[in-house]
Write an enzyme that holds these catalytic residues in place. Sequence first.
Site, PDB file in Angstrom:
ATOM      1  N   HIS A 227       0.807  -1.224   0.000  1.00 54.79           N
ATOM      2  CA  HIS A 227       0.000   0.000   0.000  1.00 54.79           C
ATOM      3  C   HIS A 227       0.839   1.273   0.000  1.00 54.79           C
ATOM      4  CE1 HIS A 227      -3.939  -1.763   0.071  1.00 54.79           C
ATOM      5  NE2 HIS A 227      -3.619  -2.550   1.093  1.00 54.79           N
TER       6      HIS A 227
ATOM      7  N   ARG B 150       7.053  -6.214   2.883  1.00 56.34           N
ATOM      8  CA  ARG B 150       5.784  -6.744   2.401  1.00 56.34           C
ATOM      9  C   ARG B 150       5.686  -6.483   0.898  1.00 56.34           C
ATOM     10  NH1 ARG B 150      -0.413  -5.473   4.420  1.00 56.34           N
ATOM     11  NH2 ARG B 150      -0.044  -3.341   3.717  1.00 56.34           N
TER      12      ARG B 150
ATOM     13  N   ASP C 165      16.807 -11.271  -2.962  1.00 61.94           N
ATOM     14  CA  ASP C 165      18.139 -10.981  -3.502  1.00 61.94           C
ATOM     15  C   ASP C 165      18.663  -9.612  -3.060  1.00 61.94           C
ATOM     16  OD1 ASP C 165      18.493 -13.429  -4.667  1.00 61.94           O
ATOM     17  OD2 ASP C 165      18.216 -12.761  -6.736  1.00 61.94           O
TER      18      ASP C 165
ATOM     19  N   GLU D  61      -6.478 -12.233   6.117  1.00 60.25           N
ATOM     20  CA  GLU D  61      -7.224 -10.981   6.233  1.00 60.25           C
ATOM     21  C   GLU D  61      -8.610 -11.030   5.601  1.00 60.25           C
ATOM     22  OE1 GLU D  61      -4.610  -7.950   4.764  1.00 60.25           O
ATOM     23  OE2 GLU D  61      -3.704  -9.260   3.296  1.00 60.25           O
TER      24      GLU D  61
ATOM     25  N   ASP E 124      -8.385  -5.133   6.282  1.00 66.74           N
ATOM     26  CA  ASP E 124      -9.019  -5.941   5.240  1.00 66.74           C
ATOM     27  C   ASP E 124     -10.025  -6.911   5.844  1.00 66.74           C
ATOM     28  OD1 ASP E 124      -8.068  -5.198   2.583  1.00 66.74           O
ATOM     29  OD2 ASP E 124      -6.096  -5.631   3.396  1.00 66.74           O
TER      30      ASP E 124
HETATM   31  O1  LIG Z   1      -5.540  -5.345   6.600  1.00 66.60           O
HETATM   32  C1  LIG Z   1      -4.700  -4.677   7.236  1.00 66.60           C
HETATM   33  O2  LIG Z   1      -4.961  -4.069   8.302  1.00 66.60           O
HETATM   34  C2  LIG Z   1      -3.347  -4.644   6.710  1.00 66.60           C
HETATM   35  O3  LIG Z   1      -3.009  -5.441   5.900  1.00 66.60           O
HETATM   36  C3  LIG Z   1      -2.453  -3.537   7.134  1.00 66.60           C
HETATM   37  C4  LIG Z   1      -2.725  -2.326   6.264  1.00 66.60           C
HETATM   38  O4  LIG Z   1      -2.584  -2.694   4.930  1.00 66.60           O
HETATM   39  C5  LIG Z   1      -1.736  -1.227   6.551  1.00 66.60           C
HETATM   40  O5  LIG Z   1      -1.260  -0.717   5.394  1.00 66.60           O
HETATM   41  C6  LIG Z   1      -2.250  -0.044   7.211  1.00 66.60           C
HETATM   42  O6  LIG Z   1      -3.117   0.709   6.413  1.00 66.60           O
END
Ligand SMILES: O=C(O)C(=O)C[C@H](O)[C@@H](O)CO
Length: 266
Positions: free
Chosen positions: A48, A72, A86, A151, A177
Amino acid sequence: MPAPKNLFKQALAERRPQIGLWLGLTSPYTAEICAGAGYDWLLLDGEHAPNDIPSLLSQLQAIGTASHAVVRPPIGETWLIKQVLDIGAQSLLVPMVESAEQAQALVRAVRYPPHGMRGVGAALARASAFNRIPDYLQTANAEICLLVQVETLSALEKAAEIAAVDGVDGVFIGPSDLAADMGFLGRPGAPEVLEAIALGLEAIHGAGKPSGILTSDLMLARRYLADGVSFLAIGTDVGLLGQATTRHLAAFHGSAREKPATGSVY
Ligand SMILES: O=C(O)C(=O)C[C@H](O)[C@@H](O)CO
């Protein structure tokens, strides 16, 4: 000489809580500042935040050994995982893992043959100190820490199976999520979501694996820690900078013009 010891992985295996910060600013400069604060781990977010391989690399270089970088990637694709490994990341957090089969495929992606299918290009790679670690190929697998994210409700129902996969070193619950999947978009602190998270944590711990989560609500963070969460991110660089700059200007004007951001707890 073997691959560098992954002390974060070791700490998780020993259930020593690791307190982290989520980095979305994509800057080596700010990553270095955050590393100096003393967090055990820093999450470099390629899902993100507008990161690419060169920006992740420069943040890994800036962090060095001052903290432990967990990367991530935007998605758990084998070719992308190979690139992230790598450049020297030893710990990965892979989003949106929905099944034990998907987790098994990720285990193969982070391991060299015959245990997996990581492509062999270490001679060119920062991970092997540019071929100056003679035993890198033989020892790299053991120092990779693979964390997977559950999630959605259906993934959470399979949290025990996913966690039990050999080679999965920890399972992270994504509250935002998950909340969205449960019909609580933007409300990761809703009681129903917290209840689902608590059950998910129990399932992960029951499978004998460490759990992780992110919240910038420090009361909730302490509760998660008491509930046995091992890798806990307690905020984001974006959130901290946003709040501090808003507060600073409001303080100058001597007013309470600070407004909380809407739609997010981060
Ligand atoms: O679902 C979530 O909570 C995450 O995966 C973390 C968020 O993606 C993180 O970027 C905060 O916005």
